[in-house]
Design a protein around this motif. Sequence first.
Motif, PDB file in Angstrom:
ATOM      1  N   ARG A  25       0.830  -1.206   0.000  1.00 13.96           N
ATOM      2  CA  ARG A  25       0.000   0.000   0.000  1.00 13.96           C
ATOM      3  C   ARG A  25       0.866   1.257   0.000  1.00 13.96           C
ATOM      4  O   ARG A  25       0.573   2.223  -0.693  1.00 13.96           O
ATOM      5  N   ALA A  26       1.953   1.257   0.769  1.00  9.29           N
ATOM      6  CA  ALA A  26       2.846   2.422   0.800  1.00  9.29           C
ATOM      7  C   ALA A  26       3.467   2.664  -0.565  1.00  9.29           C
ATOM      8  O   ALA A  26       3.562   3.805  -1.019  1.00  9.29           O
ATOM      9  N   GLN A  27       3.885   1.609  -1.238  1.00 11.13           N
ATOM     10  CA  GLN A  27       4.479   1.760  -2.562  1.00 11.13           C
ATOM     11  C   GLN A  27       3.454   2.267  -3.572  1.00 11.13           C
ATOM     12  O   GLN A  27       3.750   3.117  -4.400  1.00 11.13           O
ATOM     13  N   ILE A  28       2.252   1.754  -3.499  1.00 12.13           N
ATOM     14  CA  ILE A  28       1.203   2.149  -4.439  1.00 12.13           C
ATOM     15  C   ILE A  28       0.744   3.578  -4.166  1.00 12.13           C
ATOM     16  O   ILE A  28       0.468   4.339  -5.085  1.00 12.13           O
ATOM     17  N   ASP A  29       0.692   3.967  -2.899  1.00 11.50           N
ATOM     18  CA  ASP A  29       0.281   5.329  -2.565  1.00 11.50           C
ATOM     19  C   ASP A  29       1.240   6.375  -3.119  1.00 11.50           C
ATOM     20  O   ASP A  29       0.871   7.526  -3.297  1.00 11.50           O
ATOM     21  N   LEU A  30       2.473   5.974  -3.409  1.00  7.19           N
ATOM     22  CA  LEU A  30       3.440   6.902  -3.991  1.00  7.19           C
ATOM     23  C   LEU A  30       3.122   7.198  -5.450  1.00  7.19           C
ATOM     24  O   LEU A  30       3.587   8.193  -5.994  1.00  7.19           O
ATOM     25  N   ASP A  31       2.367   6.360  -6.086  1.00  2.06           N
ATOM     26  CA  ASP A  31       2.048   6.514  -7.501  1.00  2.06           C
ATOM     27  C   ASP A  31       0.553   6.298  -7.693  1.00  2.06           C
ATOM     28  O   ASP A  31       0.047   5.207  -7.509  1.00  2.06           O
ATOM     29  N   TYR A  32      -0.149   7.326  -8.086  1.00  2.00           N
ATOM     30  CA  TYR A  32      -1.600   7.256  -8.194  1.00  2.00           C
ATOM     31  C   TYR A  32      -2.084   6.524  -9.434  1.00  2.00           C
ATOM     32  O   TYR A  32      -3.272   6.471  -9.690  1.00  2.00           O
ATOM     33  N   HIS A  33      -1.195   5.910 -10.176  1.00  2.00           N
ATOM     34  CA  HIS A  33      -1.580   5.192 -11.388  1.00  2.00           C
ATOM     35  C   HIS A  33      -1.846   3.712 -11.122  1.00  2.00           C
ATOM     36  O   HIS A  33      -2.026   2.941 -12.040  1.00  2.00           O
ATOM     37  N   TYR A  34      -1.842   3.317  -9.843  1.00  2.00           N
ATOM     38  CA  TYR A  34      -2.046   1.919  -9.481  1.00  2.00           C
ATOM     39  C   TYR A  34      -3.114   1.801  -8.403  1.00  2.00           C
ATOM     40  O   TYR A  34      -3.265   2.667  -7.563  1.00  2.00           O
ATOM     41  N   LEU A  94      -4.859  -1.243  -5.609  1.00  2.00           N
ATOM     42  CA  LEU A  94      -4.582  -2.503  -4.928  1.00  2.00           C
ATOM     43  C   LEU A  94      -5.897  -3.178  -4.544  1.00  2.00           C
ATOM     44  O   LEU A  94      -6.791  -2.543  -3.982  1.00  2.00           O
ATOM     45  N   PHE A  95      -5.999  -4.490  -4.853  1.00  3.27           N
ATOM     46  CA  PHE A  95      -7.204  -5.259  -4.578  1.00  3.27           C
ATOM     47  C   PHE A  95      -6.840  -6.619  -3.991  1.00  3.27           C
ATOM     48  O   PHE A  95      -5.700  -7.055  -4.064  1.00  3.27           O
ATOM     49  N   HIS A  96      -7.846  -7.291  -3.471  1.00  2.00           N
ATOM     50  CA  HIS A  96      -7.756  -8.680  -3.035  1.00  2.00           C
ATOM     51  C   HIS A  96      -8.817  -9.443  -3.829  1.00  2.00           C
ATOM     52  O   HIS A  96      -9.873  -8.895  -4.122  1.00  2.00           O
ATOM     53  N   TYR A  97      -8.537 -10.702  -4.183  1.00  2.00           N
ATOM     54  CA  TYR A  97      -9.517 -11.492  -4.938  1.00  2.00           C
ATOM     55  C   TYR A  97      -9.860 -12.775  -4.195  1.00  2.00           C
ATOM     56  O   TYR A  97      -8.963 -13.501  -3.756  1.00  2.00           O
ATOM     57  N   ARG A  98     -11.140 -13.038  -4.062  1.00  2.00           N
ATOM     58  CA  ARG A  98     -11.631 -14.319  -3.535  1.00  2.00           C
ATOM     59  C   ARG A  98     -13.001 -14.563  -4.168  1.00  2.00           C
ATOM     60  O   ARG A  98     -13.810 -13.655  -4.254  1.00  2.00           O
ATOM     61  N   ASP A  99     -13.246 -15.797  -4.600  1.00  2.00           N
ATOM     62  CA  ASP A  99     -14.546 -16.100  -5.197  1.00  2.00           C
ATOM     63  C   ASP A  99     -15.243 -17.230  -4.438  1.00  2.00           C
ATOM     64  O   ASP A  99     -14.723 -17.748  -3.457  1.00  2.00           O
ATOM     65  N   ARG A 100     -16.411 -17.597  -4.918  1.00  3.45           N
ATOM     66  CA  ARG A 100     -17.224 -18.629  -4.247  1.00  3.45           C
ATOM     67  C   ARG A 100     -16.595 -20.013  -4.294  1.00  3.45           C
ATOM     68  O   ARG A 100     -16.977 -20.896  -3.537  1.00  3.45           O
ATOM     69  N   GLU A 101     -15.667 -20.212  -5.202  1.00  2.00           N
ATOM     70  CA  GLU A 101     -14.984 -21.511  -5.328  1.00  2.00           C
ATOM     71  C   GLU A 101     -13.718 -21.563  -4.469  1.00  2.00           C
ATOM     72  O   GLU A 101     -12.895 -22.457  -4.626  1.00  2.00           O
ATOM     73  N   ASN A 102     -13.543 -20.571  -3.602  1.00  2.00           N
ATOM     74  CA  ASN A 102     -12.383 -20.460  -2.709  1.00  2.00           C
ATOM     75  C   ASN A 102     -11.069 -20.228  -3.442  1.00  2.00           C
ATOM     76  O   ASN A 102     -10.006 -20.558  -2.927  1.00  2.00           O
ATOM     77  N   ARG A 103     -11.146 -19.693  -4.653  1.00  2.00           N
ATOM     78  CA  ARG A 103      -9.928 -19.243  -5.326  1.00  2.00           C
ATOM     79  C   ARG A 103      -9.595 -17.878  -4.750  1.00  2.00           C
ATOM     80  O   ARG A 103     -10.455 -17.002  -4.684  1.00  2.00           O
ATOM     81  N   GLU A 104      -8.356 -17.724  -4.339  1.00  2.00           N
ATOM     82  CA  GLU A 104      -7.964 -16.490  -3.672  1.00  2.00           C
ATOM     83  C   GLU A 104      -6.590 -16.036  -4.159  1.00  2.00           C
ATOM     84  O   GLU A 104      -5.696 -16.848  -4.370  1.00  2.00           O
ATOM     85  N   ILE A 105      -6.461 -14.740  -4.337  1.00  2.00           N
ATOM     86  CA  ILE A 105      -5.182 -14.122  -4.661  1.00  2.00           C
ATOM     87  C   ILE A 105      -4.968 -13.034  -3.616  1.00  2.00           C
ATOM     88  O   ILE A 105      -5.827 -12.169  -3.414  1.00  2.00           O
ATOM     89  N   ALA A 125      -3.131  -3.179 -17.027  1.00  2.00           N
ATOM     90  CA  ALA A 125      -2.227  -4.298 -16.741  1.00  2.00           C
ATOM     91  C   ALA A 125      -2.400  -4.736 -15.291  1.00  2.00           C
ATOM     92  O   ALA A 125      -2.630  -3.906 -14.405  1.00  2.00           O
ATOM     93  N   LEU A 126      -2.306  -6.042 -15.058  1.00  2.00           N
ATOM     94  CA  LEU A 126      -2.528  -6.612 -13.733  1.00  2.00           C
ATOM     95  C   LEU A 126      -1.317  -7.391 -13.249  1.00  2.00           C
ATOM     96  O   LEU A 126      -0.670  -8.097 -14.029  1.00  2.00           O
ATOM     97  N   LEU A 127      -1.041  -7.273 -11.965  1.00  2.00           N
ATOM     98  CA  LEU A 127      -0.006  -8.050 -11.308  1.00  2.00           C
ATOM     99  C   LEU A 127      -0.659  -8.768 -10.137  1.00  2.00           C
ATOM    100  O   LEU A 127      -1.233  -8.128  -9.249  1.00  2.00           O
ATOM    101  N   GLY A 128      -0.619 -10.098 -10.148  1.00  2.00           N
ATOM    102  CA  GLY A 128      -1.112 -10.887  -9.030  1.00  2.00           C
ATOM    103  C   GLY A 128       0.044 -11.216  -8.110  1.00  2.00           C
ATOM    104  O   GLY A 128       1.144 -11.521  -8.571  1.00  2.00           O
ATOM    105  N   VAL A 129      -0.194 -11.140  -6.804  1.00  2.00           N
ATOM    106  CA  VAL A 129       0.859 -11.415  -5.823  1.00  2.00           C
ATOM    107  C   VAL A 129       0.316 -12.372  -4.779  1.00  2.00           C
ATOM    108  O   VAL A 129      -0.688 -12.082  -4.122  1.00  2.00           O
ATOM    109  N   GLU A 130       0.975 -13.508  -4.644  1.00  2.00           N
ATOM    110  CA  GLU A 130       0.704 -14.463  -3.573  1.00  2.00           C
ATOM    111  C   GLU A 130       1.886 -14.423  -2.623  1.00  2.00           C
ATOM    112  O   GLU A 130       3.032 -14.395  -3.060  1.00  2.00           O
ATOM    113  N   VAL A 131       1.622 -14.418  -1.329  1.00  2.00           N
ATOM    114  CA  VAL A 131       2.676 -14.419  -0.326  1.00  2.00           C
ATOM    115  C   VAL A 131       2.661 -15.770   0.361  1.00  2.00           C
ATOM    116  O   VAL A 131       1.629 -16.215   0.851  1.00  2.00           O
ATOM    117  N   LYS A 132       3.825 -16.408   0.381  1.00  2.00           N
ATOM    118  CA  LYS A 132       3.958 -17.754   0.937  1.00  2.00           C
ATOM    119  C   LYS A 132       5.013 -17.738   2.036  1.00  2.00           C
ATOM    120  O   LYS A 132       6.086 -17.182   1.852  1.00  2.00           O
TER     121      LYS A 132
END
Length: 99
Positions: free
Chosen positions: A6-15, A17-28, A38-45
């Motif tokens: 969020r801090a990195q994105i707040d520096l540039d108003y052209h981006y 940030l979202f979270h994705y989860r659906d009824r099938e329990n797919r989550e990003i 353009a989209l960038l998906g990020v998973e943290v492991k």
Amino acid sequence: MLNELRAQIDLDYHYSLFHYRDRENREIDFIVRSDSGALLGVEVKAGSAVSREDCRHMVWFKNNIAKDEPFIGVVLYTGEIALPLGNDMYAIPIAALWS
């Protein structure tokens, strides 16, 4: 991780940030969208091992939701080397964010 992204994105108003989860329990954990669409998906492991299975929801998202938009997926993990996972998906050591 959320606060850092969020801090990195707040520096540039052209981006946005979202979270994705659906009824099938797919989550990003995070999706970053640029004004151009353009989209960038990020998973943290928490683990130090990574596989293609770790980006399966991002692959599904790319093929079904973002099929008309550029999409790259990144799995951040505690390992030490960057790895291609195929289909525009990559494993990146989380420490690389600060080096």
